[in-house]
Design a protein around this motif. Structure first.
Motif, mmCIF file in Angstrom:
data_model
loop_
_atom_site.group_PDB
_atom_site.id
_atom_site.type_symbol
_atom_site.label_atom_id
_atom_site.label_comp_id
_atom_site.label_asym_id
_atom_site.label_seq_id
_atom_site.Cartn_x
_atom_site.Cartn_y
_atom_site.Cartn_z
ATOM 1 N N PHE A 119 0.863 -1.178 0.000
ATOM 2 C CA PHE A 119 0.000 0.000 0.000
ATOM 3 C C PHE A 119 0.899 1.226 0.000
ATOM 4 N N GLU A 120 1.342 1.592 -1.189
ATOM 5 C CA GLU A 120 2.211 2.750 -1.376
ATOM 6 C C GLU A 120 1.608 3.642 -2.443
ATOM 7 N N PHE A 121 1.906 4.931 -2.335
ATOM 8 C CA PHE A 121 1.310 5.904 -3.242
ATOM 9 C C PHE A 121 2.242 6.269 -4.386
ATOM 10 N N GLN A 122 1.633 6.589 -5.525
ATOM 11 C CA GLN A 122 2.390 7.062 -6.682
ATOM 12 C C GLN A 122 2.962 8.454 -6.404
ATOM 13 N N SER A 123 2.167 9.279 -5.755
ATOM 14 C CA SER A 123 2.582 10.639 -5.412
ATOM 15 C C SER A 123 2.802 10.689 -3.903
ATOM 16 N N PRO A 124 3.962 11.108 -3.467
ATOM 17 C CA PRO A 124 4.259 11.089 -2.034
ATOM 18 C C PRO A 124 3.432 12.067 -1.205
ATOM 19 N N LYS A 125 2.721 12.964 -1.843
ATOM 20 C CA LYS A 125 1.929 13.950 -1.110
ATOM 21 C C LYS A 125 0.460 13.547 -0.996
ATOM 22 N N GLU A 126 0.190 12.276 -0.981
ATOM 23 C CA GLU A 126 -1.183 11.789 -0.852
ATOM 24 C C GLU A 126 -1.726 12.144 0.536
ATOM 25 N N ASN A 127 -2.878 12.801 0.580
ATOM 26 C CA ASN A 127 -3.467 13.158 1.865
ATOM 27 C C ASN A 127 -4.979 12.948 1.890
ATOM 28 N N GLU A 128 -5.496 12.160 0.977
ATOM 29 C CA GLU A 128 -6.936 11.974 0.894
ATOM 30 C C GLU A 128 -7.418 10.666 1.518
ATOM 31 N N TRP A 129 -6.510 9.831 1.993
ATOM 32 C CA TRP A 129 -6.881 8.575 2.638
ATOM 33 C C TRP A 129 -7.052 8.830 4.134
ATOM 34 N N ILE A 130 -8.168 8.367 4.700
ATOM 35 C CA ILE A 130 -8.456 8.549 6.118
ATOM 36 C C ILE A 130 -8.691 7.181 6.752
ATOM 37 N N PHE A 131 -7.909 6.846 7.790
ATOM 38 C CA PHE A 131 -8.147 5.638 8.579
ATOM 39 C C PHE A 131 -9.174 5.956 9.664
ATOM 40 N N GLY A 132 -10.088 5.030 9.902
ATOM 41 C CA GLY A 132 -11.053 5.179 10.995
ATOM 42 C C GLY A 132 -12.239 6.049 10.640
ATOM 43 N N ARG A 133 -12.822 6.646 11.657
ATOM 44 C CA ARG A 133 -14.070 7.410 11.537
ATOM 45 C C ARG A 133 -13.918 8.692 10.723
ATOM 46 N N GLU A 134 -14.971 8.978 9.982
ATOM 47 C CA GLU A 134 -15.067 10.224 9.213
ATOM 48 C C GLU A 134 -15.718 11.302 10.071
ATOM 49 N N SER A 171 -10.061 4.978 3.815
ATOM 50 C CA SER A 171 -10.862 5.195 2.613
ATOM 51 C C SER A 171 -10.458 6.482 1.928
ATOM 52 N N LYS A 172 -10.689 6.462 0.631
ATOM 53 C CA LYS A 172 -10.544 7.657 -0.189
ATOM 54 C C LYS A 172 -11.890 7.861 -0.873
ATOM 55 N N ILE A 173 -12.507 8.976 -0.585
ATOM 56 C CA ILE A 173 -13.789 9.314 -1.203
ATOM 57 C C ILE A 173 -13.468 10.014 -2.518
ATOM 58 N N TRP A 174 -13.758 9.349 -3.621
ATOM 59 C CA TRP A 174 -13.475 9.949 -4.924
ATOM 60 C C TRP A 174 -14.596 10.903 -5.314
ATOM 61 N N SER A 175 -15.842 10.445 -5.133
ATOM 62 C CA SER A 175 -16.969 11.311 -5.469
ATOM 63 C C SER A 175 -18.227 10.829 -4.762
ATOM 64 N N ILE A 176 -19.148 11.762 -4.554
ATOM 65 C CA ILE A 176 -20.460 11.460 -3.981
ATOM 66 C C ILE A 176 -21.489 12.272 -4.751
ATOM 67 N N LYS A 177 -22.568 11.606 -5.128
ATOM 68 C CA LYS A 177 -23.710 12.288 -5.746
ATOM 69 C C LYS A 177 -24.860 12.172 -4.754
ATOM 70 N N ALA A 178 -25.348 13.315 -4.271
ATOM 71 C CA ALA A 178 -26.353 13.272 -3.209
ATOM 72 C C ALA A 178 -27.491 14.252 -3.463
ATOM 73 N N ARG A 179 -28.639 13.870 -2.947
ATOM 74 C CA ARG A 179 -29.778 14.780 -2.812
ATOM 75 C C ARG A 179 -29.832 15.167 -1.342
ATOM 76 N N ARG A 180 -30.759 15.984 -0.999
ATOM 77 C CA ARG A 180 -30.831 16.455 0.381
ATOM 78 C C ARG A 180 -30.955 15.306 1.380
ATOM 79 N N ASN A 181 -31.716 14.271 1.058
ATOM 80 C CA ASN A 181 -32.008 13.218 2.030
ATOM 81 C C ASN A 181 -31.277 11.910 1.819
ATOM 82 N N HIS A 182 -30.558 11.747 0.732
ATOM 83 C CA HIS A 182 -29.898 10.458 0.517
ATOM 84 C C HIS A 182 -28.795 10.552 -0.542
#
Length: 133
Positions: A49-64, A99-110
Motif C-alpha cells: 500500500f504505497e502511493f504514486q505521489s508522495p503527497k497523498e493526503n486523501e486517505w483517512i483511517f477510521g471514523r469520518e 478510505s478515499k472518497i473519490w466522489s459522492i452524488k447526493a440529494r438532500r435526504n440520501h
C-alpha cells in the motif's frame, strides 16, 4: 460513474502504485444501462500500500468527521461486500480501514451515487466500489 474494468485504473484512482503484484479476488460489473445506474466493485489483493505521489493526503483511517462521507463509506462497504473482501471486517470506519472518497452524488435526504476506495491494513486488500441509482 464507472469508467473502466481494468484493475490498474482502480489503483490509479486511489493513487496507489501500480509497480507491484496485485490480483483481483472478486468483482462485479453491472451491465450498461441508458440512465447510468450501476453497481461495480472490485476486491484487489495488493503486495504493498504505497502511493504514486508522495503527497497523498486523501486517505483517512477510521471514523469520518463528515457525516455524508461516513454514510458513503457504509453504503459502498455493504454494496461491495466488505466482509468478504476484508476477511470478516464489516465496519467501514474501523481504525484498520482507510478510505478515499473519490466522489459522492447526493440529494438532500440520501446518497444517489458514490465512488469510494477502501483499504484494509490486516489483509492488504483494496475494495473499490462505484454505484449510482
Amino acid at each position: 460513474m464507472s469508467y473502466s474494468h481494468d484493475p490498474v485504473f482502480k489503483l490509479n484512482h486511489g493513487n496507489i502504485t501500480t509497480d507491484q503484484n496485485y490480483e483481483v479476488i472478486y468483482s462485479h460489473q453491472s451491465p450498461p444501462v441508458f440512465n447510468g445506474d450501476h453497481l461495480d466493485y472490485y476486491c484487489i489483493q495488493l503486495e504493498k500500500f504505497e502511493f504514486q505521489s508522495p503527497k497523498e493526503n486523501e486517505w483517512i483511517f477510521g471514523r469520518e468527521d463528515n457525516s455524508l462521507f461516513s454514510e458513503a463509506r457504509k453504503q459502498t462497504a455493504r454494496q461491495g461486500n466488505i466482509g468478504k473482501c476484508f476477511n470478516g471486517e464489516i465496519d467501514a470506519e474501523s481504525i484498520s480501514v482507510a478510505s478515499k472518497i473519490w466522489s459522492i452524488k447526493a440529494r438532500r435526504n440520501h446518497i444517489e451515487g458514490a465512488v469510494v476506495i477502501m483499504y484494509h491494513r490486516e489483509t492488504n486488500r483494496l475494495l473499490y466500489v462505484s454505484f449510482e441509482t
